[in-house]
Design a protein around this motif. Sequence first.
Motif, PDB file in Angstrom:
ATOM      1  N   THR A   1      30.714  63.328  17.200  1.00  0.00           N
ATOM      2  CA  THR A   1      31.557  64.441  16.768  1.00  0.00           C
ATOM      3  C   THR A   1      31.872  65.310  17.979  1.00  0.00           C
ATOM      4  O   THR A   1      30.975  65.668  18.749  1.00  0.00           O
ATOM      5  CB  THR A   1      30.841  65.297  15.705  1.00  0.00           C
ATOM      6  OG1 THR A   1      30.550  64.471  14.570  1.00  0.00           O
ATOM      7  CG2 THR A   1      31.721  66.463  15.267  1.00  0.00           C
ATOM      8  N   GLY A   2      33.136  65.636  18.151  1.00  0.00           N
ATOM      9  CA  GLY A   2      33.539  66.544  19.212  1.00  0.00           C
ATOM     10  C   GLY A   2      33.882  67.908  18.641  1.00  0.00           C
ATOM     11  O   GLY A   2      33.985  68.081  17.422  1.00  0.00           O
TER      12      GLY A   2
ATOM     13  N   ARG B   1      41.744  60.640  25.412  1.00  0.00           N
ATOM     14  CA  ARG B   1      41.051  59.534  26.085  1.00  0.00           C
ATOM     15  C   ARG B   1      39.541  59.617  25.860  1.00  0.00           C
ATOM     16  O   ARG B   1      38.887  58.602  25.553  1.00  0.00           O
ATOM     17  CB  ARG B   1      41.357  59.568  27.584  1.00  0.00           C
ATOM     18  CG  ARG B   1      40.872  58.340  28.353  1.00  0.00           C
ATOM     19  CD  ARG B   1      41.230  58.431  29.820  1.00  0.00           C
ATOM     20  NE  ARG B   1      42.656  58.678  30.015  1.00  0.00           N
ATOM     21  CZ  ARG B   1      43.173  59.825  30.465  1.00  0.00           C
ATOM     22  NH1 ARG B   1      42.375  60.821  30.778  1.00  0.00           N
ATOM     23  NH2 ARG B   1      44.476  59.966  30.609  1.00  0.00           N
ATOM     24  N   LYS B   2      38.966  60.811  25.979  1.00  0.00           N
ATOM     25  CA  LYS B   2      37.525  60.979  25.760  1.00  0.00           C
ATOM     26  C   LYS B   2      37.146  60.632  24.327  1.00  0.00           C
ATOM     27  O   LYS B   2      36.115  60.005  24.071  1.00  0.00           O
ATOM     28  CB  LYS B   2      37.117  62.424  26.066  1.00  0.00           C
ATOM     29  CG  LYS B   2      37.120  62.777  27.538  1.00  0.00           C
ATOM     30  CD  LYS B   2      36.755  64.254  27.720  1.00  0.00           C
ATOM     31  CE  LYS B   2      36.838  64.671  29.169  1.00  0.00           C
ATOM     32  NZ  LYS B   2      36.560  66.133  29.332  1.00  0.00           N
ATOM     33  N   VAL B   3      37.969  61.038  23.382  1.00  0.00           N
ATOM     34  CA  VAL B   3      37.703  60.740  21.971  1.00  0.00           C
ATOM     35  C   VAL B   3      37.667  59.242  21.744  1.00  0.00           C
ATOM     36  O   VAL B   3      36.798  58.714  21.038  1.00  0.00           O
ATOM     37  CB  VAL B   3      38.768  61.421  21.086  1.00  0.00           C
ATOM     38  CG1 VAL B   3      38.748  60.847  19.677  1.00  0.00           C
ATOM     39  CG2 VAL B   3      38.548  62.929  21.056  1.00  0.00           C
ATOM     40  N   SER B   4      38.598  58.543  22.376  1.00  0.00           N
ATOM     41  CA  SER B   4      38.648  57.089  22.221  1.00  0.00           C
ATOM     42  C   SER B   4      37.463  56.416  22.892  1.00  0.00           C
ATOM     43  O   SER B   4      36.834  55.512  22.331  1.00  0.00           O
ATOM     44  CB  SER B   4      39.957  56.559  22.811  1.00  0.00           C
ATOM     45  OG  SER B   4      40.006  55.156  22.739  1.00  0.00           O
ATOM     46  N   ASP B   5      37.126  56.875  24.101  1.00  0.00           N
ATOM     47  CA  ASP B   5      36.051  56.235  24.874  1.00  0.00           C
ATOM     48  C   ASP B   5      34.668  56.526  24.316  1.00  0.00           C
ATOM     49  O   ASP B   5      33.725  55.763  24.553  1.00  0.00           O
ATOM     50  CB  ASP B   5      36.103  56.698  26.338  1.00  0.00           C
ATOM     51  CG  ASP B   5      37.345  56.197  27.068  1.00  0.00           C
ATOM     52  OD1 ASP B   5      38.006  55.280  26.548  1.00  0.00           O
ATOM     53  OD2 ASP B   5      37.648  56.741  28.149  1.00  0.00           O
ATOM     54  N   SER B   6      34.520  57.617  23.584  1.00  0.00           N
ATOM     55  CA  SER B   6      33.192  58.065  23.151  1.00  0.00           C
ATOM     56  C   SER B   6      32.907  57.786  21.687  1.00  0.00           C
ATOM     57  O   SER B   6      31.942  58.325  21.129  1.00  0.00           O
ATOM     58  CB  SER B   6      33.028  59.572  23.415  1.00  0.00           C
ATOM     59  OG  SER B   6      33.211  59.867  24.780  1.00  0.00           O
ATOM     60  N   ASP B   7      33.735  56.971  21.034  1.00  0.00           N
ATOM     61  CA  ASP B   7      33.518  56.622  19.632  1.00  0.00           C
ATOM     62  C   ASP B   7      33.440  57.873  18.755  1.00  0.00           C
ATOM     63  O   ASP B   7      32.560  58.010  17.899  1.00  0.00           O
ATOM     64  CB  ASP B   7      32.238  55.787  19.485  1.00  0.00           C
ATOM     65  CG  ASP B   7      32.063  55.220  18.071  1.00  0.00           C
ATOM     66  OD1 ASP B   7      33.093  54.925  17.428  1.00  0.00           O
ATOM     67  OD2 ASP B   7      30.915  55.103  17.608  1.00  0.00           O
TER      68      ASP B   7
END
Length: 445
Positions: free
Chosen positions: A88-89, A10-16
């Motif tokens: 980038t995460g 979810r964070k990956v999707s929300d944070s581009d």
Amino acid sequence: MEHFHDDVIRKVSDSDVRFVRLWFCDIAGTLKSIAISPSDLETAFTEGIGIDGSTIEGLTRSYESDMILRPDPSTFELLAWRGEINATGRMMCDVLTPDGEPAASDPRRVLREALSRAEEKGLEFFAHPEIEFYLFDEPYRPGERLAPIDNAGYFDHVHRGQGQDFRRTAIQHLEAMNIQVEFSHHENGPGQNEIDLRYADAMTTADNIITLRTVVKEVALSMGQVATFMPKPMIDQPGSGMHTHLSMFQGGKNAFHEPGAEYGLSRVGRQFIAGLLRHAPEYSAVTNQWVNSYKRLWGAQEAPSYVCWGHNNRSALVRVPFHKPTKGTSSRVEFRGLDSAANPYLALAVLLNAGMAGIEGEYELPEGAEDAVWDLTERERLAMGIEPLPTDLFRALETFESSELMASTLGEQVFEFFLRDKQQEWQRYREQVTDYELASTFSRV
């Protein structure tokens, strides 16, 4: 665990997020990584990502090269210096064998097993590191003197100083990644800085140290500077240590604290210190793993050279810091022998197991030393039972090689590779003819 997976996706999707970097370390503590796309996250969580481990020294043997990275979803954070657009995460990873077992060579595995041993006794291990490093204007070039970014000293406030701007930016990045910083300041050497992290469980602390090193180097490069965690980059200036405060909790209470006891230190705390002292020569090769590390240890300037402890003695290997009588939870021991270039997973594992050996063996703590140990004569130190730490990597490896505690803590594969790799480093060092030898001998003989 699945809800952590969902949170990350979810964070990956929300944070581009466009890339996710999977971080892991080799046995020396050098950060390695691969990048995957968000579409591969589910596979990474459920199956892991395959890598060729034989290309990374010490990770595995060539005939069993296939390894798997399994990301730890609780460590997901955005890389603050990469910005918010096309972000980038990153996640820390455990290294597994193809059948899903922890890899014998994974430094995180080594620390996790040491923590499990303590947990069997109901003990939780926490650490709070003070990390020192130098900033230079230019990278090292053979034959040229290093140029620190300033000539300031301990706690100096440098007006419009590059170090202040650097620390502010680095701390902002760390806190954006949920790594809490307690203090930061200019250290004693020119261009030398310190950032202290808040205490956390040992695994989180080790992950945070790896992240801090990366943040510091990235911020330095962005400012046209070069950062190094080398223990002693300049022989006439202080070395970079990583004084680390250690504590243990049992049932939510500080196991090192006993009201009314000397220094508020419990029997468990005293036994833990006794373990650190007795096994210090054995683990020195891990806490100080480079040839250069011993230039720091034997360079005075608050670096510990002798195996002793004290209350307010900064020349001691282990110090019991002052704590407010109303704050028993802050009882702790400060280990001053660790340098900033150690592998934090291995270092915390050997320190924990040395302390646990003291607890389980009910070691007696010797008398503390309140004098500056460097100022004592050799006869006075011998009378007090104060032994020296290994004076160089060769002597440290001699003691390490014969240590059952180190072999059992690290496991056969890590132990054997570490020993062989460091013996080769010492041999390469011995093969050099230094400028000192040429200057002092060439014209005299």
